[in-house]
Design a protein around this motif. Structure first.
Motif, mmCIF file in Angstrom:
data_model
loop_
_atom_site.group_PDB
_atom_site.id
_atom_site.type_symbol
_atom_site.label_atom_id
_atom_site.label_comp_id
_atom_site.label_asym_id
_atom_site.label_seq_id
_atom_site.Cartn_x
_atom_site.Cartn_y
_atom_site.Cartn_z
ATOM 1 N N UNK A 76 0.807 -1.216 0.000
ATOM 2 C CA UNK A 76 0.000 0.000 0.000
ATOM 3 C C UNK A 76 0.844 1.271 0.000
ATOM 4 N N UNK A 77 1.910 1.261 0.794
ATOM 5 C CA UNK A 77 2.755 2.461 0.918
ATOM 6 C C UNK A 77 3.530 2.743 -0.363
ATOM 7 N N UNK A 78 3.855 1.687 -1.102
ATOM 8 C CA UNK A 78 4.560 1.845 -2.372
ATOM 9 C C UNK A 78 3.684 2.606 -3.375
ATOM 10 N N UNK A 79 2.408 2.201 -3.455
ATOM 11 C CA UNK A 79 1.454 2.897 -4.330
ATOM 12 C C UNK A 79 1.307 4.361 -3.905
ATOM 13 N N UNK A 80 1.173 4.575 -2.600
ATOM 14 C CA UNK A 80 0.978 5.932 -2.081
ATOM 15 C C UNK A 80 2.165 6.823 -2.429
ATOM 16 N N UNK A 81 3.372 6.296 -2.289
ATOM 17 C CA UNK A 81 4.571 7.076 -2.597
ATOM 18 C C UNK A 81 4.604 7.480 -4.073
ATOM 19 N N UNK A 82 4.336 6.502 -4.969
ATOM 20 C CA UNK A 82 4.348 6.794 -6.400
ATOM 21 C C UNK A 82 3.299 7.834 -6.771
ATOM 22 N N UNK A 83 2.131 7.742 -6.109
ATOM 23 C CA UNK A 83 1.035 8.666 -6.378
ATOM 24 C C UNK A 83 1.433 10.089 -5.969
ATOM 25 N N UNK A 84 2.026 10.213 -4.789
ATOM 26 C CA UNK A 84 2.470 11.544 -4.323
ATOM 27 C C UNK A 84 3.585 12.091 -5.212
ATOM 28 N N UNK A 85 4.516 11.211 -5.599
ATOM 29 C CA UNK A 85 5.591 11.645 -6.497
ATOM 30 C C UNK A 85 5.005 12.140 -7.819
ATOM 31 N N UNK A 86 3.971 11.445 -8.303
ATOM 32 C CA UNK A 86 3.334 11.828 -9.563
ATOM 33 C C UNK A 86 2.622 13.171 -9.464
ATOM 34 N N UNK A 87 2.010 13.446 -8.310
ATOM 35 C CA UNK A 87 1.327 14.740 -8.111
ATOM 36 C C UNK A 87 2.319 15.870 -7.842
ATOM 37 N N UNK A 88 3.527 15.489 -7.388
ATOM 38 C CA UNK A 88 4.567 16.486 -7.135
ATOM 39 C C UNK A 88 4.168 17.449 -6.026
ATOM 40 N N UNK A 89 4.437 18.741 -6.236
ATOM 41 C CA UNK A 89 4.170 19.713 -5.160
ATOM 42 C C UNK A 89 2.675 19.980 -4.945
ATOM 43 N N UNK A 90 1.817 19.392 -5.800
ATOM 44 C CA UNK A 90 0.361 19.535 -5.607
ATOM 45 C C UNK A 90 -0.188 18.490 -4.631
#
Length: 314
Positions: free
Chosen positions: A94-108
């Motif tokens: 779960x945390x792996x998905x969350x990290x990639x998602x946040x990285x994809x959104x960047x500063x937003x």
């Protein structure tokens, strides 16, 4: 203990496609110390692509961080003012998905994600988590859950009338084991992604790869549930192993198996979507790194847009 038994009493050449992020994490150091291939693991955690520290462990499917970064980029482009709720399993997966998602959104990420809700794999149900997320008025939902919980979430959302733009991780995109049990009428317009041909999609009716899959099942596994994408997954990853074993020839040593696994160039397999190829090298242990987005329409997934790749975490 089971891995130890396979290695030390059965003296296996390799351990192929073991399932799940926590179980693979538990055996990774042991297998690398013993120099036994942990080949094409059945989990998309990003950490299987680490040939420097773990030269005997290799992934297979697109990694979770890349997949979720692709969803994030789609949201930024198509719904830049989204209020996003994330539900994720409270473990490495779960945390792996969350990290990639946040990285994809960047500063937003900080302003767009209004809630990050985790659940434990030991919970019998996630109904209360879904009720909580609805109460916060999110209009985009990123659902990072395994098949049982994904089906529960879809059902509960319908029950309480919560209709956000719904992104469902590819792990839980099986028509047979998630969408059908949750109800087709409850699952319309969910967005997910895939790299495999969906056996329920009429588009592949006359496709050579799909015909070969059906012939294989007729012969070896006639009772297979042919609506289940995991049957296609198993067939395709097994073809990957077949390729590696053939390439190893008569030199069936563990070192040569890993060498061949790390030398795959543009391998096309019948179950992969057109344009998606298997590639590895001594520094790249992520065999498949492309996906295509898809949206549920009627009783099947409709693919849209082009083949996408994202090298987050790669």
């Amino acid at each position: 203990e089971q891995a130890r038994k396979l290695v030390e009493s059965d003296e296996v050449l390799l351990i192929f496609n073991p399932l799940g992020t926590p179980p693979n994490t538990a055996i990774q150091k042991y297998l690398n110390t013993k120099k036994v291939p942990q080949l094409f693991v059945a989990t998309g955690a990003t950490k299987w692509n680490d040939p420097k520290d773990f030269p005997w462990t290799m992934g297979w499917q697109p990694n979770y961080q890349s997949e979720s970064a692709i969803y994030a980029k789609y949201i930024l482009k198509n719904k830049p003012d989204a209020k996003i709720a994330v539900l994720y399993q409270n473990d490495d997966y779960g945390k792996d998905y969350l990290k990639g998602f946040k990285d994809g959104l960047g500063d937003k990420a900080a302003s767009m994600i209004i809630v990050e809700e985790s659940y434990e794999v030991s919970q019998p149900t996630i109904d209360s988590n879904i009720v909580k997320l609805k109460s916060l008025n999110a209009d985009v939902f990123f659902n990072v859950s395994t098949p049982k919980f994904a089906a529960q979430a879809i059902k509960k959302m319908n029950e309480i009338g919560w209709k956000p733009m719904h992104f469902l991780n590819g792990v839980s995109s099986s028509i047979g084991s998630v969408i059908k049990p949750a109800g087709f009428e409850n699952s319309q317009d969910i967005i997910s992604s895939n790299y495999l041909k969906d056996p329920t999609d009429a588009e592949w009716k006359n496709d050579a790869g799909m015909k070969a899959w059906n012939e294989f099942l007729d012969k070896y596994y006639p009772e297979a549930n042919r609506t289940d994408i995991f049957v296609m997954y198993a067939y395709t990853v097994a073809q990957g192993l077949e390729h590696v074993l053939k390439a190893s020839g008569d030199n069936l040593t563990r070192a040569n198996v890993m060498k061949q696994a790390a030398s795959i160039k543009d391998l096309q397999l019948g179950g992969l979507l057109p344009g998606i190829k298997v590639n590895t090298s001594a520094t790249d242990f992520a065999p498949i790194s492309q996906v295509q987005l898809m949206r549920l329409k009627g009783e099947t997934w409709e693919r849209f847009g082009e083949i996408l790749s994202d090298d987050v975490g790669g």
